[in-house]
Design a protein around this motif. Structure first.
Motif, PDB file in Angstrom:
ATOM      1  N   LEU A   1       0.697   4.480  -8.776  1.00 45.85           N
ATOM      2  CA  LEU A   1       2.114   4.223  -9.045  1.00 45.85           C
ATOM      3  C   LEU A   1       2.690   5.247 -10.024  1.00 45.85           C
ATOM      4  CD1 LEU A   1       2.082   0.314  -9.212  1.00 45.85           C
ATOM      5  CD2 LEU A   1       3.049   1.765  -7.420  1.00 45.85           C
TER       6      LEU A   1
ATOM      7  N   MET B   1       3.255   8.481  -8.178  1.00 39.72           N
ATOM      8  CA  MET B   1       4.402   8.457  -7.266  1.00 39.72           C
ATOM      9  C   MET B   1       5.702   8.597  -8.059  1.00 39.72           C
ATOM     10  SD  MET B   1       3.336   5.913  -4.141  1.00 39.72           S
ATOM     11  CE  MET B   1       2.608   4.564  -5.064  1.00 39.72           C
ATOM     12  N   ASN B   2       5.728   8.021  -9.257  1.00 40.91           N
ATOM     13  CA  ASN B   2       6.911   8.199 -10.107  1.00 40.91           C
ATOM     14  C   ASN B   2       7.108   9.650 -10.513  1.00 40.91           C
ATOM     15  OD1 ASN B   2       7.798   5.553 -10.103  1.00 40.91           O
ATOM     16  ND2 ASN B   2       6.464   4.965 -11.807  1.00 40.91           N
TER      17      ASN B   2
ATOM     18  N   VAL C   1      -1.436  12.008  -5.630  1.00 40.91           N
ATOM     19  CA  VAL C   1      -1.476  10.571  -5.890  1.00 40.91           C
ATOM     20  C   VAL C   1      -2.919  10.068  -5.842  1.00 40.91           C
ATOM     21  CG1 VAL C   1      -0.729   8.301  -5.061  1.00 40.91           C
ATOM     22  CG2 VAL C   1       0.882  10.224  -5.030  1.00 40.91           C
TER      23      VAL C   1
ATOM     24  N   LEU D   1       0.122   2.953  -1.685  1.00 44.84           N
ATOM     25  CA  LEU D   1       0.925   3.832  -0.845  1.00 44.84           C
ATOM     26  C   LEU D   1       1.768   3.023   0.144  1.00 44.84           C
ATOM     27  CD1 LEU D   1       0.819   6.955  -1.001  1.00 44.84           C
ATOM     28  CD2 LEU D   1      -0.556   6.920   1.062  1.00 44.84           C
TER      29      LEU D   1
ATOM     30  N   ARG E   1       4.343   0.497  -1.701  1.00 45.92           N
ATOM     31  CA  ARG E   1       4.934   1.060  -2.914  1.00 45.92           C
ATOM     32  C   ARG E   1       6.318   0.529  -3.230  1.00 45.92           C
ATOM     33  NH1 ARG E   1       4.890   4.969   1.014  1.00 45.92           N
ATOM     34  NH2 ARG E   1       6.851   6.018   1.491  1.00 45.92           N
ATOM     35  N   LYS E   2       7.046   0.093  -2.192  1.00 44.88           N
ATOM     36  CA  LYS E   2       8.407  -0.397  -2.454  1.00 44.88           C
ATOM     37  C   LYS E   2       8.427  -1.870  -2.826  1.00 44.88           C
ATOM     38  CE  LYS E   2      10.288   3.201   0.371  1.00 44.88           C
ATOM     39  NZ  LYS E   2      10.933   3.659   1.604  1.00 44.88           N
TER      40      LYS E   2
END
Lengths: 200, 200, 200
Positions: free
Chosen positions: C19, C22-23, C31, C75, C78-79
């Motif tokens: 996470l 990804m930010n 990642v 992955l 992630r949302k």
């Protein structure tokens, strides 16, 4: 022959490291260290993690000489190196293939699982660049878009796939290197990059 | 005597690390860790690379105590340390000389080539500071202008030069340390720095 | 049971690492590597420093699988991961306790001093995050305000205090983990943080 390619790869990595350091306006000592870690940093990390100590470059001075030569060439010809960009890139790509194979082989030598061997191959070829970027205070370029590491992983998978066919070792090495080198050349030619993961 | 100087150097390096971390507005744990890596980071890196494990400070608690004392002094007297800048600098310089010699000796102990031994001496004396700068998110200061590392390399060359003369070991140690310490003092007095490589 | 918690902690650390990466808009390879170092970086550093090589994850593929699963989950979802923030935080906290104990035990196994064992426990639990932050080009968060590391040190002190009472090993482990987990939960609930050292 393989050993010679290894030395050429080491020198190419040292030159590319030196160029990066000069772009960061480092002093000669900084340039030397960045040249050093770019070329042997990945192998050093690998050796330390598998307990192969003293690490490689401490046992074979030819690596140290190759780095010093690469460093010196980069220093002297720094204003003219752009003209040799293509040769440099080619040597660098040879290094990528050879370093991956060396890492794979070191894992096989101590009977590690193929998955771990592929990790070691990728580490050997790519993590010198990671340490270089950290020392230069950048986020490592291979974490952002370069498919460098992905190519090494692909090469590792091809290697173990072919190994199942009981190919001759020399042939196995040759094909794997070629696969890595060709994908790398195509990646640059067709501008293959990895996209950042969108979190939004 | 030599051991005592080593402990004093460790404490001085810990204090200088703690001061850097406080300038970066770290919390007490961060300050402690930076003090720690500044003083034993170089030796730890060396030990890991030559396979001398568990690494030094795990085997001799006096190093840990020296760091804790240096950390505590830096924390308590943080507002007054400027007054002792000269003493601090002197201890730090002693550390530089002693650490270089320890690194050289560790390489000799396992029969490594003089070139590698000099690299180990320089690593022991300078790479704690490199790790400190990376943890503080700076480009390492010794890559930019400090001639710190160059002095260690010079000291190493003097060491092996004198060794050829079959000097007594104590004398050899004494002269090498003095060379390093004197060059360092002169470097600061006359503001010797390395210039960045102009790529232009 | 303990092994299962170790694997769950590894997976949770991998997810939290993924996470973070990804930010930072890293590509999938970046990642993956950040997930990897966040979860096994601390243990790898410990193993390298005590000479336990090849390092842990090279000998037991379950760690690698746990990381790959954690990475894949992060992955794909992630949302939606925000919805599971509480579970994630809980697993992460379990990891903190378990990793500290593993580090402590590895030090005890080779008869190191309790002070060093506590350092190893803290390193195992916290330094994956330090390496993650360095690779992401940040000053490590545990050096700035997170009391993460302080909790591990406290847990280590409790551990050796209880050990003096000759408690049963399982009970010793259970109490130490609970102490770490409960302090961590309270630290977050009551927003305990460390303040930067004021130098001014």
């Amino acid at each position: 022959m393989f050993y010679l390619l290894d030395i050429i790869g080491t020198m190419a990595f040292a030159m590319s490291g030196a160029l990066t350091a000069m772009n960061k306006k480092m002093d000669p000592f900084g340039v030397l260290i960045i040249a050093f870690v770019t070329s042997v940093g990945g192998g050093t990390l690998r050796d330390v993690m598998i307990g192969r100590t003293p690490v490689g470059w401490m046992r074979d001075l030819n690596y140290v000489y190759a780095i010093l030569i690469g460093f010196t060439i980069a220093l002297i010809f720094r204003k003219k190196l752009d003209r040799f960009r293509t040769s440099l890139f080619l040597f660098d790509t040879i290094g990528l293939g050879v370093f991956t194979l060396i890492g794979l082989q070191k894992g096989i030598n101590i009977h590690l699982n193929p998955v771990i061997c592929i990790a070691l191959g990728t580490m050997t070829a790519c993590f010198g660049g990671v340490i270089r970027d950290i020392l230069c205070n950048d986020i490592p370029v291979i974490f952002r878009k370069e498919i460098y590491a992905t190519i090494c992983i692909a090469g590792g998978i091809v290697f173990f796939g072919l190994k199942e066919l009981h190919l001759d070792n020399d042939l196995l090495y040759l094909i794997t290197s070629l696969v890595i080198i060709v994908i790398r050349l195509m990646a640059v030619k067709f501008r293959w990059t990895l996209k950042p993961v969108e979190k939004g």
